[in-house]
Write a protein that holds these residues in place. Structure first.
Motif, PDB file in Angstrom:
ATOM      1  N   ALA A 198      52.325 -43.676 -25.657  1.00 12.55           N
ATOM      2  CA  ALA A 198      52.486 -45.036 -25.138  1.00 12.55           C
ATOM      3  C   ALA A 198      51.716 -45.166 -23.833  1.00 12.55           C
ATOM      4  CB  ALA A 198      53.962 -45.353 -24.920  1.00 12.55           C
ATOM      5  N   GLU A 199      51.118 -46.326 -23.626  1.00 10.14           N
ATOM      6  CA  GLU A 199      50.391 -46.613 -22.394  1.00 10.14           C
ATOM      7  C   GLU A 199      50.829 -47.955 -21.857  1.00 10.14           C
ATOM      8  OE1 GLU A 199      46.208 -45.956 -22.160  1.00 10.14           O
ATOM      9  OE2 GLU A 199      46.219 -44.558 -23.856  1.00 10.14           O
ATOM     10  N   GLY A 200      50.902 -48.045 -20.547  1.00 16.30           N
ATOM     11  CA  GLY A 200      51.234 -49.295 -19.892  1.00 16.30           C
ATOM     12  C   GLY A 200      50.682 -49.302 -18.486  1.00 16.30           C
ATOM     13  N   GLY A 201      49.564 -50.000 -18.280  1.00 16.47           N
ATOM     14  CA  GLY A 201      48.932 -50.003 -16.966  1.00 16.47           C
ATOM     15  C   GLY A 201      48.417 -48.625 -16.617  1.00 16.47           C
ATOM     16  N   VAL A 202      48.899 -48.091 -15.486  1.00 16.54           N
ATOM     17  CA  VAL A 202      48.456 -46.765 -15.034  1.00 16.54           C
ATOM     18  C   VAL A 202      49.339 -45.656 -15.584  1.00 16.54           C
ATOM     19  CG1 VAL A 202      47.468 -47.693 -12.910  1.00 16.54           C
ATOM     20  CG2 VAL A 202      49.846 -46.943 -12.933  1.00 16.54           C
ATOM     21  N   LEU A 203      50.329 -46.008 -16.399  1.00 15.95           N
ATOM     22  CA  LEU A 203      51.258 -45.012 -16.931  1.00 15.95           C
ATOM     23  C   LEU A 203      50.913 -44.663 -18.367  1.00 15.95           C
ATOM     24  CD1 LEU A 203      54.601 -46.559 -15.607  1.00 15.95           C
ATOM     25  CD2 LEU A 203      53.319 -44.672 -14.595  1.00 15.95           C
ATOM     26  N   ARG A 204      51.059 -43.400 -18.700  1.00 13.94           N
ATOM     27  CA  ARG A 204      50.820 -42.926 -20.070  1.00 13.94           C
ATOM     28  C   ARG A 204      51.843 -41.858 -20.397  1.00 13.94           C
ATOM     29  NH1 ARG A 204      47.147 -39.066 -22.709  1.00 13.94           N
ATOM     30  NH2 ARG A 204      46.650 -39.863 -24.786  1.00 13.94           N
ATOM     31  N   ARG A 242      52.831 -31.128 -14.240  1.00 16.49           N
ATOM     32  CA  ARG A 242      53.783 -30.340 -13.459  1.00 16.49           C
ATOM     33  C   ARG A 242      55.171 -30.486 -14.069  1.00 16.49           C
ATOM     34  NH1 ARG A 242      53.206 -28.929  -8.310  1.00 16.49           N
ATOM     35  NH2 ARG A 242      51.572 -30.493  -8.035  1.00 16.49           N
ATOM     36  N   PHE A 243      55.821 -29.357 -14.413  1.00 22.11           N
ATOM     37  CA  PHE A 243      57.183 -29.411 -14.927  1.00 22.11           C
ATOM     38  C   PHE A 243      58.111 -29.885 -13.820  1.00 22.11           C
ATOM     39  CE2 PHE A 243      61.393 -27.543 -15.366  1.00 22.11           C
ATOM     40  CZ  PHE A 243      61.750 -27.959 -16.641  1.00 22.11           C
ATOM     41  N   VAL A 244      58.959 -30.870 -14.135  1.00 19.33           N
ATOM     42  CA  VAL A 244      59.872 -31.410 -13.139  1.00 19.33           C
ATOM     43  C   VAL A 244      61.264 -31.560 -13.731  1.00 19.33           C
ATOM     44  CG1 VAL A 244      58.033 -32.686 -11.963  1.00 19.33           C
ATOM     45  CG2 VAL A 244      59.402 -33.838 -13.715  1.00 19.33           C
ATOM     46  N   ARG A 245      62.244 -31.559 -12.845  1.00 19.55           N
ATOM     47  CA  ARG A 245      63.612 -31.950 -13.193  1.00 19.55           C
ATOM     48  C   ARG A 245      63.940 -33.150 -12.312  1.00 19.55           C
ATOM     49  NH1 ARG A 245      65.335 -26.270 -13.240  1.00 19.55           N
ATOM     50  NH2 ARG A 245      65.544 -25.578 -15.392  1.00 19.55           N
ATOM     51  N   ASP A 246      63.809 -34.319 -12.889  1.00 20.21           N
ATOM     52  CA  ASP A 246      63.962 -35.543 -12.131  1.00 20.21           C
ATOM     53  C   ASP A 246      65.101 -36.368 -12.707  1.00 20.21           C
ATOM     54  OD1 ASP A 246      62.559 -37.502 -10.103  1.00 20.21           O
ATOM     55  OD2 ASP A 246      62.974 -38.689 -11.902  1.00 20.21           O
ATOM     56  N   LYS A 247      66.048 -36.766 -11.879  1.00 20.46           N
ATOM     57  CA  LYS A 247      67.211 -37.511 -12.354  1.00 20.46           C
ATOM     58  C   LYS A 247      66.814 -38.850 -12.968  1.00 20.46           C
ATOM     59  CE  LYS A 247      70.480 -35.437  -9.087  1.00 20.46           C
ATOM     60  NZ  LYS A 247      71.413 -35.678  -7.958  1.00 20.46           N
ATOM     61  N   LEU A 269      54.144 -37.235 -18.758  1.00 27.82           N
ATOM     62  CA  LEU A 269      53.896 -38.515 -18.097  1.00 27.82           C
ATOM     63  C   LEU A 269      52.684 -38.373 -17.185  1.00 27.82           C
ATOM     64  CD1 LEU A 269      54.842 -41.437 -17.463  1.00 27.82           C
ATOM     65  CD2 LEU A 269      56.201 -40.467 -15.593  1.00 27.82           C
ATOM     66  N   GLU A 270      51.734 -39.252 -17.379  1.00 31.40           N
ATOM     67  CA  GLU A 270      50.533 -39.238 -16.549  1.00 31.40           C
ATOM     68  C   GLU A 270      50.450 -40.542 -15.774  1.00 31.40           C
ATOM     69  OE1 GLU A 270      47.038 -38.339 -18.847  1.00 31.40           O
ATOM     70  OE2 GLU A 270      48.186 -37.025 -20.189  1.00 31.40           O
ATOM     71  N   PRO A 298      47.956 -39.953  -9.128  1.00 28.10           N
ATOM     72  CA  PRO A 298      48.643 -39.038  -8.210  1.00 28.10           C
ATOM     73  C   PRO A 298      49.185 -39.737  -6.962  1.00 28.10           C
ATOM     74  CG  PRO A 298      46.631 -38.032  -9.034  1.00 28.10           C
ATOM     75  CD  PRO A 298      46.631 -39.448  -9.523  1.00 28.10           C
ATOM     76  N   ALA A 299      48.564 -40.847  -6.561  1.00 24.62           N
ATOM     77  CA  ALA A 299      49.063 -41.578  -5.394  1.00 24.62           C
ATOM     78  C   ALA A 299      50.409 -42.233  -5.672  1.00 24.62           C
ATOM     79  CB  ALA A 299      48.042 -42.635  -4.959  1.00 24.62           C
ATOM     80  N   GLY A 300      50.772 -42.365  -6.941  1.00 22.70           N
ATOM     81  CA  GLY A 300      52.027 -43.017  -7.294  1.00 22.70           C
ATOM     82  C   GLY A 300      53.213 -42.089  -7.365  1.00 22.70           C
ATOM     83  N   VAL A 301      53.008 -40.809  -7.070  1.00 19.15           N
ATOM     84  CA  VAL A 301      54.112 -39.845  -7.133  1.00 19.15           C
ATOM     85  C   VAL A 301      53.969 -38.862  -5.977  1.00 19.15           C
ATOM     86  CG1 VAL A 301      52.779 -38.402  -8.738  1.00 19.15           C
ATOM     87  CG2 VAL A 301      55.254 -38.106  -8.559  1.00 19.15           C
TER      88      VAL A 301
END
Length: 613
Positions: free
Chosen positions: A222-228, A253-258, A284-285, A288-291
């Motif tokens: 799925a893609e939406g704007g700058v998100l994939r 990067r593996f993450v554990r995000d609530k 999730l791509e 990088p400035a958004g995270v």
């Protein structure tokens, strides 16, 4: 005399190691990430005694120059960022420049590396920082031995060899899943555990998660704007008792995000039992400035600048994938294919009518313009009817009824050719009043009629409740006895129940009377359903029920309103249920996450009976 003094560099590094080097798996993570950042195409990991005795990581990356080797063991020395702008656009796995220094402070560490174009390799000892020439074709070898040899108090907190190895194996899997383009090998005590050549994401997922996971998962894209968002999410039938098969990566990067965990959980809410957990490998791509990845020493947590947008994107992307039907996919596969049990359904046209518990009919909405409906012809009193598109099959149903009743032994006629047969085919019989047997072009379909009807009712109730629910007045009110708590709940939540289509009032000191119900539940066991709703309303405030717990209440209503086991259905009624399944999202699982149907292909049956062998 001054009471404030500077700490020694060794003590500073040992304190930093307490944050960075929690256990052998922490060392493996940092060294593996450095190997990935070096542009390696092949990485070999060797462990001894769960990583406590030794961790050796060899890669074929760009290597480190002789002049940089000593700096590599200094705190806050790195080649990956130089300015604040670099930090805000981090594209590498590592960037802090403190991991190697912390590791060298609590273990016997050496680094051997040969930079591209260098005449030979160099080796640096982590304790005395001495440099010596060494032999190495290319890349870097990091050798970490005797973890916490100089801090025995920390070593006492390590677990058994098997436990520490399991953590290292999990860390290896994370990196391997994130980078299927890199070949990786893991050995433990001289035995090769994983040998993973470079390949596609699906191949890498199958190698580490198992073919069974891949067969019971749906691909996400799925893609939406700058998100994939890409990857694989399991069907509810593959759910697990723990979260050990959940991998979420943000920009590799593996993450554990609530926030991300909540988005995934919400996407599974309607189709997964509360005590079960989904399995998934998701990527999730985004820019990088958004995270912000600089929020935790171990770099396992992140912070999104537009957290709500990310949450909604992940939630809706997964929800769409899990709601997609698979009946069209089954029809497209040849007879020799073996679809996974519990595959989905195609979005066929809307349905006709079929009975709910009690023997009355439940009328669904008309089909969209230009669509095909597989319902029945105009109904007569007490009958289900099919529309004109299915009228040609009425002869089949009539002829099939005779052999099913046991009065004759007549073979069922063939299915209509081309578009004449819907994905789930047509009913043949009812088994022990619980399952529907149907024949489609692929083979045999088995349907759990209660589970399937429960999902259909649930989805319809959600749609109806979004507007003004259609109400069925009861000719004779349903009166039943209740306790004081239920009486109080009915009085306090009268508005909530009215909004759902229930007219409930006192009929005596310890009696309630239900005078109307939602039209979709006209034939449900009213007293049993109302007692269950009041039980849930007692536990939570009414306002919370309407918002956060609305779907749980609707699931309860659907479960009690669905056709029950041992309810004998006619062939037209069974066929109408199949058509409703094809028109319902998420119809391949009931509200509790159980599969509603499965497919046995002709190849499955031939193999079981050894035909052609």
């Amino acid at each position: 005399m001054s009471v404030i003094h500077r700490l020694s560099d060794l003590l500073v590094n040992q304190i930093a190691a307490g944050e960075v080097v929690e256990r052998p798996a922490s060392v493996l993570k940092e060294v593996l990430e450095n190997a990935v950042d070096a542009g390696s195409r092949a990485i070999e990991v060797q462990l001894e005694q769960g990583g406590v005795r030794r961790i050796r990581v060899a890669d074929d990356g760009c290597g480190i120059d002789r002049d940089d080797l000593e700096l590599a063991l200094e705190r806050h020395a790195t080649s990956k960022i130089a300015t604040l702008d670099d930090l805000e656009h981090v594209g590498t796995m590592g960037f802090r420049g403190e991991a190697l220094a912390a590791i060298a402070a609590v273990a016997r560490t050496s680094i051997t590396s040969r930079a591209a174009g260098a005449s030979h390799a160099w080796r640096i000892d982590g304790s005395d920082r001495s440099l010596t020439p060494a032999a190495l074709n290319q890349g870097t070898v990091v050798d970490v031995a005797d973890l916490y040899y100089n801090t025995p108090a920390r070593r006492k907190f390590l677990k058994t060899e098997g436990t520490e190895y399991a953590h290292c194996d999990d860390m290896f899997r994370r990196v391997a899943l994130a980078r299927p383009d890199i070949g990786l090998q893991l050995s433990h005590n001289g035995r090769v555990i994983h040998r993973l050549p470079p390949g596609s994401p699906a191949t890498r997922v199958a190698a580490l998660m198992g073919d069974d996971f891949l067969q019971h998962a749906r691909e996400v894209s799925a893609e939406g704007g700058v998100l994939r968002l890409t990857g694989f999410a399991s069907l509810p039938a593959y759910s697990r008792a723990s979260r050990d098969a959940q991998f979420f990566f943000v920009n590799g990067r593996f993450v554990r995000d609530k926030l991300l965990t909540h988005a995934v959980r919400e996407a599974y809410t309607d189709i997964l039992h509360g005590s079960r957990h989904p399995a998934y490998v998701l990527f999730l791509e985004l820019d990088p400035a958004g995270v912000d990845v600089n929020v935790h020493p171990a770099k396992i947590e992140v912070r999104f600048r537009e957290s709500r947008a990310v949450h909604q994107f992940v939630y809706h992307a997964l929800k769409r994938v899990l709601a997609e039907s698979g009946a069209g996919r089954i029809e497209a596969e040849p007879a020799a294919a073996q679809p996974a049990a519990g595959a989905g359904f195609g979005i066929a046209a809307n349905t006709a009518t079929y009975p709910v518990a009690g023997g009355h009919t439940n009328t669904a909405s008309p089909p969209p313009a230009g669509g095909r409906s597989w319902g029945a012809a105009p109904p007569q009193q007490g009958q289900l009817a099919m529309d004109s598109a299915s009228r040609a099959y009425l002869d089949f149903a009539a002829r099939a009824q005779t052999p099913l009743s046991g009065t004759a032994n007549v073979a069922a006629p063939p299915l209509p050719d081309g578009d004449g047969a819907p994905p789930l085919g047509f009913a043949l019989a009812q088994l022990h009043g619980v399952y529907i047997l149907a024949q489609n072009r692929t083979g045999l379909v088995l349907v759990d009629m209660h589970a399937a009807h429960e999902r259909i009712l649930y989805e319809k109730l959600k749609t109806v409740l979004d507007g003004r629910p259609s109400v069925q007045r009861l000719l004779i009110p349903a009166v039943f006895s209740v306790g004081p708590k239920d009486m109080a709940a009915a009085e306090e939540c009268a508005d909530v129940l009215a909004g759902m289509g229930f007219d409930v009032g006192a009929a005596g000191p310890q009696e309630l009377a239900v005078r109307s119900v939602p039209a979709l539940l006209a034939n449900a066991p009213v007293a049993e359903l109302m007692r269950k709703l009041l039980e849930e309303l007692r536990e939570f405030p009414a306002s919370e029920v309407v918002t956060a717990r609305r779907n749980e209440l609707l699931a309860t209503m659907a479960c009690h309103g669905a056709v029950r086991a041992n309810r004998q259905l006619t062939l037209p009624e069974m066929n109408a249920l199949l058509r409703d399944m094809e028109a319902t999202e998420r119809a391949d699982q009931c509200n509790h996450g159980r599969p509603t149907w499965t497919q046995l292909t002709m190849a499955d049956l031939d193999r079981f009976f050894m035909r052609g062998q």
